[in-house]
Structures are given as C-alpha cells and as structure tokens.
Scaffold this motif. Structure first.
Motif, mmCIF file in Angstrom:
data_model
loop_
_atom_site.group_PDB
_atom_site.id
_atom_site.type_symbol
_atom_site.label_atom_id
_atom_site.label_comp_id
_atom_site.label_asym_id
_atom_site.label_seq_id
_atom_site.Cartn_x
_atom_site.Cartn_y
_atom_site.Cartn_z
ATOM 1 N N ARG A 210 -34.418 -62.835 -4.773
ATOM 2 C CA ARG A 210 -34.180 -63.909 -3.862
ATOM 3 C C ARG A 210 -33.176 -62.993 -2.680
ATOM 4 O O ARG A 210 -32.668 -62.105 -2.806
ATOM 5 N N THR A 211 -33.730 -63.311 -1.618
ATOM 6 C CA THR A 211 -32.736 -62.680 -0.584
ATOM 7 C C THR A 211 -31.467 -62.711 -0.328
ATOM 8 O O THR A 211 -30.746 -62.048 0.239
ATOM 9 N N SER A 212 -31.052 -64.122 -0.865
ATOM 10 C CA SER A 212 -29.644 -64.419 -0.866
ATOM 11 C C SER A 212 -29.424 -64.887 -2.457
ATOM 12 O O SER A 212 -29.521 -65.951 -2.715
ATOM 13 N N ILE A 214 -26.570 -65.465 -3.846
ATOM 14 C CA ILE A 214 -25.500 -66.509 -3.731
ATOM 15 C C ILE A 214 -26.159 -67.793 -3.556
ATOM 16 O O ILE A 214 -25.856 -68.993 -3.897
ATOM 17 N N ASP A 215 -27.241 -68.010 -2.458
ATOM 18 C CA ASP A 215 -27.775 -69.216 -2.285
ATOM 19 C C ASP A 215 -28.321 -69.720 -3.539
ATOM 20 O O ASP A 215 -28.577 -70.758 -3.983
ATOM 21 N N HIS A 216 -29.250 -68.853 -4.261
ATOM 22 C CA HIS A 216 -29.829 -69.101 -5.448
ATOM 23 C C HIS A 216 -28.977 -69.628 -6.575
ATOM 24 O O HIS A 216 -29.265 -70.636 -7.024
ATOM 25 N N TRP A 258 -34.519 -57.446 -4.290
ATOM 26 C CA TRP A 258 -33.493 -57.271 -3.182
ATOM 27 C C TRP A 258 -31.983 -56.669 -3.315
ATOM 28 O O TRP A 258 -31.371 -55.939 -3.123
ATOM 29 N N TRP A 269 -20.140 -63.222 -8.769
ATOM 30 C CA TRP A 269 -20.920 -64.054 -8.043
ATOM 31 C C TRP A 269 -20.896 -65.319 -8.844
ATOM 32 O O TRP A 269 -20.816 -66.380 -8.047
ATOM 33 N N THR A 273 -19.688 -69.161 -7.235
ATOM 34 C CA THR A 273 -20.466 -70.076 -7.206
ATOM 35 C C THR A 273 -20.274 -71.394 -7.982
ATOM 36 O O THR A 273 -21.247 -72.250 -8.095
#
Ligand code: SAM
Length: 331
Positions: A210-212, A214-216, A258, A269, A273
C-alpha cells in the motif's frame, strides 16, 4: 445443487441481517463493476475453465491439514480434463491443493504461515474479514478452525476464479458450509470508515503493497468491532529502532513495495491507528522452502530475488525478506 459463478446473494443477506445492508449494496455494485471491467481481458477463458470443472457428487472436502483436499471418484479422462482446466488458471501462488488427485503445488507453502499463527488464535464462531486473501486458501483453513463466516477481499480476478473453482468442490461436499466463505474481487478501498462488523480481521502480505500503510491500517480498524482482533502479517526490517525502509526502486524485483517498517515502527503505526494490546506472534525469515517456482507457478520466485553470493540480501542489496505476525485489539 447448481452453483453459480460469483454468487454473493447469501452473503448480502447475512450482511443485511447484521445491519450492514448499505455495505452489501456497495459491494454488490462495486463487485459487478470489477467483474465487468475484466481488467486482464481473460474472464471468458477463465469462465470456460470454471465451466469445465466437473465435480463428483460424492466429494469429500477437507481443509484442516496442510493441503486443502477434495476427494471423489473420477475417471483418468476426467482427471486429465480437470488438470487442463486448472492449468488455465496459472499462476497458482497460494496453496497447496489436491483436487480429486490433481496436486497443485503452489508457489507458496501457505500452510507454513498458518502453522505459525493458528495455535495462537481463537477463531471459533468468529465473523472474519481477510483483506488481500489471494485465492482464499486461508479462508478454508479458518472455516475448518470453526469460523462462522469468512469474507475475503482480493482485487485480482484470477485469484477469485481459483477460489470459485475450489468452492465448487466445497459446495458439492457441504452446500451449507460453502455458504459461509465468500471472496469478492475488491480491495480495502471498499471498507467503509465505521463498519465495525468483524470479530477478526486478517491482513497478511498487504501492508507493504500500500502506498499509504496508515490508510490501510485505518480502514482495517474501521472494519473491526470494538474489542475485536486484527491479525497483521507484513515484511519487517530487523532494526530495534522505529525506522522504515522505503526501497528506492524495486525490492526483491517487486515494483510495488513501498514501506517496510521495523517492528517498533509497526507497533507505533498500530497504536496511532486505534489498536492496543499488540502481541508479536512470530518473526520468520522467508526461505525458498516456503516460496519457490513450481510447475503450477512457473515464473521467477524467491531464489531469483536473492543475491546468489549472500542470500540474506535481495538482488538490490536490501535485507532479505523477514516477516512478522502481530495480533492487536481494536479499541
Ligand atoms: C502477498 S499476497 C498475500 C496473500 C495472502 N494474504 C497471504 O498471506 O498469503 C498480497 C495480496 O493482496 C492483494 N492486494 C493488493 N492490493 C490490495 C488492496 N489494496 N486491498 C486488498 N488486497 C490487495 C493482492 O492481489 C494479493 O493477492
């Protein structure tokens, strides 16, 4: 029973009963669009292969052991046809499977990862989401471990087709059990912000794609009921400090890697989250015993990605793949 391809009606009904009718409607629309887009232009070929898989009525389906096995009486000619249809769905990455004597030696010995985590988890009666589930190998193992429902998400339609073939055997053996495992051709982007539906959510081998990250993790957090469990497996670096490796170009020849965190960074992380009670279940180096080319996955594999002079490093000079499994509780 006639089994239809991509039949999710029972899942949508179960979701509606759980107060998630809106999500069911979203999945229905997004799933239909993903199938229709046929990104690889191979759906007709894969569907023809699925059609050719004829399952004996007296099939027995077992998923408690290392190899997911369907046993049933078929002729040599039928086995040859079955093998031909299954080979159309190359590459088979996750497994192994033995479907009526056709032994699918997959790229990954997925059972080894399962052995590293299964004893540490309670899955009985659990409603499970498996994000990035590949062809659903682990979902069958979760059902065998007592899960009530398994919903898998994977955007790669080929893996969904592999699942659909295996589901034919599972449904012939036990139509009711087969209605407890579904795999949609969708990604983590389809998880609503505050779904709070699942008791256990798995994300294995996805975070670093995933490029992010944190979003995942935030989308995973939103999918779990408060007090529910996340099981996260990812590549990590062996650094005692909170650091992250961002490969300059490729990592182990893969373009889509990534972020590879150290374990302290991963725990940070998770805490940021919305997760607590983090438990490190396992840290293992991936070896060619677990990931290798086979007749069912003929492309390059791990030994081609490692430095021949120093197999602890990738061909690019990065630390070789080490994976951690962490369990955490959604707050
Ligand atoms: C390395 S494989 C891991 C498969 C399986 N979970 C395992 O542990 O063996 C990563 C999987 O994630 C899927 N994937 C990639 N991006 C994803 C996303 N945004 N959401 C869900 N799945 C994704 C890929 O198609 C692939 O099947």
């Amino acid at each position: 029973m006639t089994l239809r391809l991509f039949d999710y009606e029972e899942l949508y009904q179960q979701l509606a009963e759980q107060g998630a009718a809106d999500w069911a409607a979203q999945l229905k629309a997004a799933g239909a669009a993903a199938i229709q887009s046929d990104r690889h232009g191979k759906l007709a070929e894969w569907t023809a292969a699925w059609d050719q898989v004829v399952v004996p009525e007296s099939t027995v389906f077992e998923a408690a052991g290392r190899c997911i096995t369907a046993t049933g009486k078929i002729t040599d000619q039928e086995r040859w046809q079955l093998e031909r249809a299954l080979r159309t769905l190359h590459p088979w990455r996750k497994g192994p499977y033995d479907l009526c004597g056709v032994q699918i030696e997959t790229e990954w010995r997925s059972d080894l990862k399962w052995d590293r985590l299964a004893d540490r988890l309670e899955l009985r009666g659990r409603r499970i989401l498996d994000v990035g589930c590949g062809n659903g190998y682990y979902g069958w193992r979760m059902l065998a471990a007592g899960a009530r429902l398994v919903v898998g998400l994977d955007p790669f339609l080929l893996y969904v087709m592999q699942f659909e073939v295996v589901r034919k055997f599972a449904a012939a053996a036990d139509p009711v059990a087969a209605q407890r495992h579904f795999l949609l051709p969708l990604s983590d982007r389809e998880i609503p912000e505050r779904l709070q539906l699942f008791d256990t959510v798995f994300s294995m081998g996805v975070l670093y794609h995933r490029t992010s990250p944190i979003d995942h993790l935030q989308s995973l957090a939103g999918s779990i009921r408060p007090g529910g469990e996340l099981v996260l497996e990812t590549l990590v670096t062996e650094d005692d400090r909170a650091t992250v490796l961002v490969p300059e170009h490729r990592y182990a020849k893969m373009r889509n890697i990534w972020f590879i965190p150290s374990i302290p960074m991963l725990l940070c992380w998770l805490q940021r989250t919305g997760f607590g009670d983090c438990r490190l279940l396992d840290v293992s180096r991936t070896t060619p015993n677990e990931q290798r080319s086979t007749p069912w996955m003929t492309f390059e594999s791990l030994s081609d990605f490692l430095d021949p002079g120093d197999p602890t490093r990738t061909v690019e000079g990065y630390p070789g793949p080490v994976r951690a499994i962490v369990s955490a509780t959604a707050r």
